[in-house]
Design a protein around this motif. Structure first.
Motif, PDB file in Angstrom:
ATOM      1  N   VAL A 311       0.661  -1.282  -0.079  1.00 54.84           N
ATOM      2  CA  VAL A 311       0.005  -0.144  -0.085  1.00 54.84           C
ATOM      3  C   VAL A 311       0.854   1.050   0.107  1.00 54.84           C
ATOM      4  CG1 VAL A 311      -1.890   1.280   1.318  1.00 54.84           C
ATOM      5  CG2 VAL A 311      -1.863  -1.265   1.354  1.00 54.84           C
ATOM      6  N   GLU A 312       0.505   2.005  -0.837  1.00 52.02           N
ATOM      7  CA  GLU A 312       1.245   3.505  -0.862  1.00 52.02           C
ATOM      8  C   GLU A 312       0.251   4.538  -0.452  1.00 52.02           C
ATOM      9  OE1 GLU A 312       4.706   3.007  -4.229  1.00 52.02           O
ATOM     10  OE2 GLU A 312       2.891   4.128  -4.721  1.00 52.02           O
ATOM     11  N   TYR A 313       0.625   5.724  -0.079  1.00 52.36           N
ATOM     12  CA  TYR A 313       0.005   6.564   0.384  1.00 52.36           C
ATOM     13  C   TYR A 313       0.009   8.109  -0.162  1.00 52.36           C
ATOM     14  CZ  TYR A 313      -0.723   3.025   3.934  1.00 52.36           C
ATOM     15  OH  TYR A 313      -1.084   1.924   4.470  1.00 52.36           O
ATOM     16  N   GLN A 314      -1.002   8.767  -0.744  1.00 50.27           N
ATOM     17  CA  GLN A 314      -0.934  10.034  -1.066  1.00 50.27           C
ATOM     18  C   GLN A 314      -1.342  11.141  -0.075  1.00 50.27           C
ATOM     19  OE1 GLN A 314      -2.704  10.872  -5.160  1.00 50.27           O
ATOM     20  NE2 GLN A 314      -0.675  12.136  -5.491  1.00 50.27           N
ATOM     21  N   PRO A 315      -0.830  12.264   0.317  1.00 46.87           N
ATOM     22  CA  PRO A 315      -1.416  13.053   1.313  1.00 46.87           C
ATOM     23  C   PRO A 315      -2.502  13.684   0.880  1.00 46.87           C
ATOM     24  CG  PRO A 315       0.600  13.629   0.547  1.00 46.87           C
ATOM     25  CD  PRO A 315       0.444  12.460  -0.201  1.00 46.87           C
ATOM     26  N   LEU A 316      -3.436  14.109   1.622  1.00 48.20           N
ATOM     27  CA  LEU A 316      -4.630  14.753   1.349  1.00 48.20           C
ATOM     28  C   LEU A 316      -4.303  16.152   2.181  1.00 48.20           C
ATOM     29  CD1 LEU A 316      -7.529  12.454   2.080  1.00 48.20           C
ATOM     30  CD2 LEU A 316      -6.555  12.952  -0.178  1.00 48.20           C
ATOM     31  N   VAL A 317      -4.177  17.125   1.528  1.00 47.07           N
ATOM     32  CA  VAL A 317      -3.497  18.411   2.140  1.00 47.07           C
ATOM     33  C   VAL A 317      -4.828  19.559   2.182  1.00 47.07           C
ATOM     34  CG1 VAL A 317      -1.957  20.349   1.798  1.00 47.07           C
ATOM     35  CG2 VAL A 317      -1.405  17.950   0.992  1.00 47.07           C
ATOM     36  N   GLY A 318      -4.752  20.331   3.162  1.00 46.61           N
ATOM     37  CA  GLY A 318      -5.749  21.437   3.502  1.00 46.61           C
ATOM     38  C   GLY A 318      -5.448  22.605   2.432  1.00 46.61           C
ATOM     39  N   LEU A 319      -6.300  22.981   1.590  1.00 48.01           N
ATOM     40  CA  LEU A 319      -5.966  24.361   0.862  1.00 48.01           C
ATOM     41  C   LEU A 319      -5.897  25.387   1.653  1.00 48.01           C
ATOM     42  CD1 LEU A 319      -8.135  23.354  -2.164  1.00 48.01           C
ATOM     43  CD2 LEU A 319      -5.752  23.429  -2.323  1.00 48.01           C
ATOM     44  N   ALA A 320      -6.334  25.667   2.770  1.00 46.18           N
ATOM     45  CA  ALA A 320      -6.473  26.985   3.388  1.00 46.18           C
ATOM     46  C   ALA A 320      -5.225  27.002   4.149  1.00 46.18           C
ATOM     47  CB  ALA A 320      -7.421  26.920   4.509  1.00 46.18           C
ATOM     48  N   ASP A 321      -4.547  26.011   4.587  1.00 51.76           N
ATOM     49  CA  ASP A 321      -3.238  26.068   5.500  1.00 51.76           C
ATOM     50  C   ASP A 321      -2.017  25.159   4.945  1.00 51.76           C
ATOM     51  OD1 ASP A 321      -4.155  23.581   6.408  1.00 51.76           O
ATOM     52  OD2 ASP A 321      -4.489  24.287   8.270  1.00 51.76           O
ATOM     53  N   GLY A 322      -2.380  24.284   4.096  1.00 52.84           N
ATOM     54  CA  GLY A 322      -1.236  23.506   3.521  1.00 52.84           C
ATOM     55  C   GLY A 322      -0.985  22.197   4.764  1.00 52.84           C
ATOM     56  N   ALA A 323      -1.878  22.023   5.716  1.00 59.77           N
ATOM     57  CA  ALA A 323      -1.498  20.839   6.638  1.00 59.77           C
ATOM     58  C   ALA A 323      -2.028  19.630   5.964  1.00 59.77           C
ATOM     59  CB  ALA A 323      -2.195  21.259   7.743  1.00 59.77           C
ATOM     60  N   VAL A 324      -1.497  18.386   6.297  1.00 62.53           N
ATOM     61  CA  VAL A 324      -1.784  17.349   5.846  1.00 62.53           C
ATOM     62  C   VAL A 324      -3.111  16.710   6.939  1.00 62.53           C
ATOM     63  CG1 VAL A 324      -1.262  14.915   5.679  1.00 62.53           C
ATOM     64  CG2 VAL A 324       0.733  16.498   5.140  1.00 62.53           C
ATOM     65  N   ARG A 325      -4.345  16.535   6.139  1.00 69.25           N
ATOM     66  CA  ARG A 325      -5.513  16.328   6.796  1.00 69.25           C
ATOM     67  C   ARG A 325      -5.729  14.609   6.803  1.00 69.25           C
ATOM     68  NH1 ARG A 325      -8.543  20.834   6.922  1.00 69.25           N
ATOM     69  NH2 ARG A 325      -6.979  22.541   7.150  1.00 69.25           N
ATOM     70  N   GLY A 326      -4.920  14.027   5.843  1.00 72.58           N
ATOM     71  CA  GLY A 326      -5.217  12.552   5.701  1.00 72.58           C
ATOM     72  C   GLY A 326      -4.374  12.116   4.493  1.00 72.58           C
ATOM     73  N   ALA A 327      -4.553  10.745   4.288  1.00 76.73           N
ATOM     74  CA  ALA A 327      -3.932  10.065   3.295  1.00 76.73           C
ATOM     75  C   ALA A 327      -4.665   9.060   2.431  1.00 76.73           C
ATOM     76  CB  ALA A 327      -2.556   9.423   3.782  1.00 76.73           C
ATOM     77  N   GLU A 328      -4.622   9.011   1.204  1.00 79.99           N
ATOM     78  CA  GLU A 328      -5.426   7.998   0.629  1.00 79.99           C
ATOM     79  C   GLU A 328      -4.407   6.785   0.255  1.00 79.99           C
ATOM     80  OE1 GLU A 328      -6.815   9.007  -3.473  1.00 79.99           O
ATOM     81  OE2 GLU A 328      -8.133   7.035  -3.590  1.00 79.99           O
ATOM     82  N   ALA A 329      -4.993   5.526   0.661  1.00 85.80           N
ATOM     83  CA  ALA A 329      -4.583   4.454   0.495  1.00 85.80           C
ATOM     84  C   ALA A 329      -4.422   3.790  -0.963  1.00 85.80           C
ATOM     85  CB  ALA A 329      -4.804   3.333   1.351  1.00 85.80           C
ATOM     86  N   LEU A 330      -3.289   3.538  -1.534  1.00 83.62           N
ATOM     87  CA  LEU A 330      -3.543   3.261  -3.057  1.00 83.62           C
ATOM     88  C   LEU A 330      -2.768   1.724  -3.069  1.00 83.62           C
ATOM     89  CD1 LEU A 330      -2.661   6.640  -4.517  1.00 83.62           C
ATOM     90  CD2 LEU A 330      -4.829   5.557  -4.428  1.00 83.62           C
ATOM     91  N   VAL A 331      -3.071   0.681  -3.463  1.00 86.50           N
ATOM     92  CA  VAL A 331      -2.688  -0.651  -3.613  1.00 86.50           C
ATOM     93  C   VAL A 331      -1.987  -0.694  -4.588  1.00 86.50           C
ATOM     94  CG1 VAL A 331      -4.839  -1.747  -4.366  1.00 86.50           C
ATOM     95  CG2 VAL A 331      -3.305  -3.078  -3.070  1.00 86.50           C
TER      96      VAL A 331
END
Length: 559
Positions: A311-331
């Motif tokens: 599993v690889e992960y791609q970050p989900l980034v908040g557009l307002a502050d650039g903070a990482v809010r989560g990550a999508e799991a990609l098999v």
């Protein structure tokens, strides 16, 4: 106009005719017609028939012999003038200057067959030459031993070219493509024997007609790679690129253009999957053993048991502050023979065969376990993990119970798990998916509609769904790239308006919105201005291992 005697000598010509030839009127008398007009066949034969009296008129488009060497084309009409007895006497030549029209036609023909950026032959001309090489009289160059006509093809793809566009900009990427094309054309184009073409993007081809055997093509591939490895000076940057090359060489007899291109594409894929920066010669046995739908489908379940997936992960980034809010799991499938396979190669087959159920459950547990590790390591920065849920997982298993068991075993809070399901599956006519997702939502798990805007888009139904987030399909995000003129600009403006409306609708329903496929800062900023909440794409990070997310979280406090 000019009057010609029976010996093909000019008797008299008018000033316009003289000017077309770059001469004075006084110079024309006594000149032979062949000093004025090229005598190529078949027009020469028709002219001789006219002089003999066998026809009265002929027309042809001919190149005139201008004194200064300038290109002049004329539409020539030759009429026979007979004497009183009906015998040939003189010929009258009338010439209309069609040079501009001819040159315009040549320019249009050139543009239709050449790439506007690199000036190389384009895909259309490549396929024309390829088709011609397979015709019975289409072989140029020497034949191999035994007299058989052969043909060879090198498919060339630049490794990591997307990174140039992402880091230095598309204008630098375009200049690099121009430099690559010039080097390939200068070093490897051979009139009538080797055609260098740009097929699109960062993909080029070298077509060799009349090849002498596989060794010629492998030497050519090695030379191509060596030439491209020399640094390029582009827009003040010193760039080094590598290339992967797929090589095919075979007799013309028994093959087709489609076969040749298909096999060249396969060998290019092998070069990429074997580690890039290499050439690979097509091997018939390997081609026969290439992954087929049946092979993939039957190997999927054992592969889950053997632990071949990652599993690889791609970050989900908040557009307002650039903070990482989560990550999508990609098999990904780390196949022992064919290397790392993307989900598009096996997920559809897994869904058809039912292997998606054990595979999906493994991905869910692995992702939740990893998310728990992130939470333990960075408790002040909780991030959710977003896992794709296939429709068949809802139909063929008790997904509610599966999720509850995984959350219990891994210790991940339900609020930090987001399940993504495609719009078409979620908005189908059956009530079972809705019931299962409602039960999951009741436990605190977030539900997201993936690729929103490409399925039913039933907005009235949307307000009644147990949904927390919408993920906009990347096709909509195309509108937020650089502006385009004309119809493309109007279409992009319309798409941008649609995205803004969907964001407003989602917020009115209490939903968050994630944009997929972000490629540059300008795109991200324009999406932020629409009110879009989070985003993901290569602009932020390519999918990577768990350490990618951990590294971002570790660096965040120091910014």
């Amino acid at each position: 106009m000019a009057l010609i005697d029976r010996d093909d000598l000019v008797i008299e010509g008018n000033p316009v005719f003289a000017a077309m030839l770059g001469r004075e009127v006084a110079e024309l008398p006594g000149m032979h017609i062949h000093q004025i007009i090229d005598p190529e066949e078949p027009s020469r034969s028709r002219y001789r028939a006219l002089v003999r009296g066998e026809r009265d008129r002929m027309r042809a488009e001919k190149r005139l012999k201008h004194r200064g060497g300038r290109e002049v084309w004329g539409r020539v009409t030759v009429s026979l003038i007979r004497d009183g007895a009906g015998e040939p006497y003189y010929t009258l030549v009338m010439v209309e200057d069609v040079t501009e029209r001819r040159q315009l036609g040549d320019r249009l023909a050139y543009q239709a067959l050449h790439d506007p950026l690199t000036r190389l032959p384009n895909r259309t001309l490549f396929y024309e030459r390829l088709e011609a090489a397979f015709k019975p009289d289409g072989s140029d160059g020497p034949a191999a031993a035994g007299g058989e006509r052969r043909i060879g093809l090198c498919y060339v793809d630049l490794d990591g070219f997307a990174a140039v566009n992402e880091t230095l900009g598309h204008h630098v990427g375009d200049q690099l493509l121009v430099a690559v094309a010039a080097r390939l054309e200068h070093g490897f184009a051979r009139e009538g024997r080797q055609l260098v073409a740009r097929l699109g993007g960062d993909e080029f081809a070298v077509l060799v007609t009349g090849s002498t055997g596989p060794q010629q093509l492998t030497r050519l591939a090695a030379a191509l790679m060596a030439a491209l490895e020399q640094p390029f000076e582009v827009a003040g940057h010193r760039l080094t690129v590598t290339a992967s090359v797929g090589v095919v060489e075979r007799p013309v007899r028994g093959s087709t253009p489609t076969d040749l291109v298909r096999d060249a594409d396969s060998t290019l894929y092998w070069s990429k999957s074997d580690g890039r920066a290499r050439w690979t010669l097509y091997d018939r046995d390997r081609g026969a053993d290439q992954l087929t739908r049946h092979e993939l489908a039957t190997a999927l379940r054992p592969a889950v048991e053997r632990g071949e997936f990652t599993v690889e992960y791609q970050p989900l980034v908040g557009l307002a502050d650039g903070a990482v809010r989560g990550a999508e799991a990609l098999v990904r499938w780390n196949h022992p023979r064919y290397g790392l396979l993307p989900p598009g190669r096996f997920i559809p087959l897994a869904e058809e065969s039912g292997a998606i159920v054990p595979l999906g459950k493994w991905v869910l547990e692995e992702s939740c376990r990893q998310a728990r590790q992130w939470l333990d390591g960075f408790p002040e920065q909780p991030v959710l993990v977003s896992v794709n849920l296939a429709p068949r997982q809802i139909w063929d298993s008790d997904v509610v119970a599966d999720v509850a068991e995984v959350l219990e075993r891994t210790g991940l809070p339900a609020r930090l798990l987001q399940l993504e399901i495609t719009e078409s599956a979620l908005l189908g006519p059956s009530g079972r998916p809705l019931q299962a997702l409602q039960a999951l939502a009741d436990t605190g798990v977030r539900i997201a509609i993936d690729d929103f805007g490409t399925g039913y888009s039933n907005l009235a139904y949307l307000s009644r769904l147990p949904v927390h987030a919408l993920k906009l399909d990347a096709t909509f995000i195309e509108a937020f790239r650089e502006s385009a003129p004309g119809a493309d600009g109007r279409r992009r403006a319309a798409d941008e308006q649609i995205v803004g409306a969907m964001v407003q609708l989602a917020h009115a329903l209490g939903l968050t919105v994630t944009a997929e496929g972000i490629e540059n800062a300008a795109q991200a900023e324009r999406l932020r201005q629409t009110g879009c909440d989070t985003a993901q794409g290569w602009y932020y990070a390519r999918p990577g291992g768990p350490e990618l997310i951990a590294g971002i979280l570790r660096d965040r406090p120091r910014r």
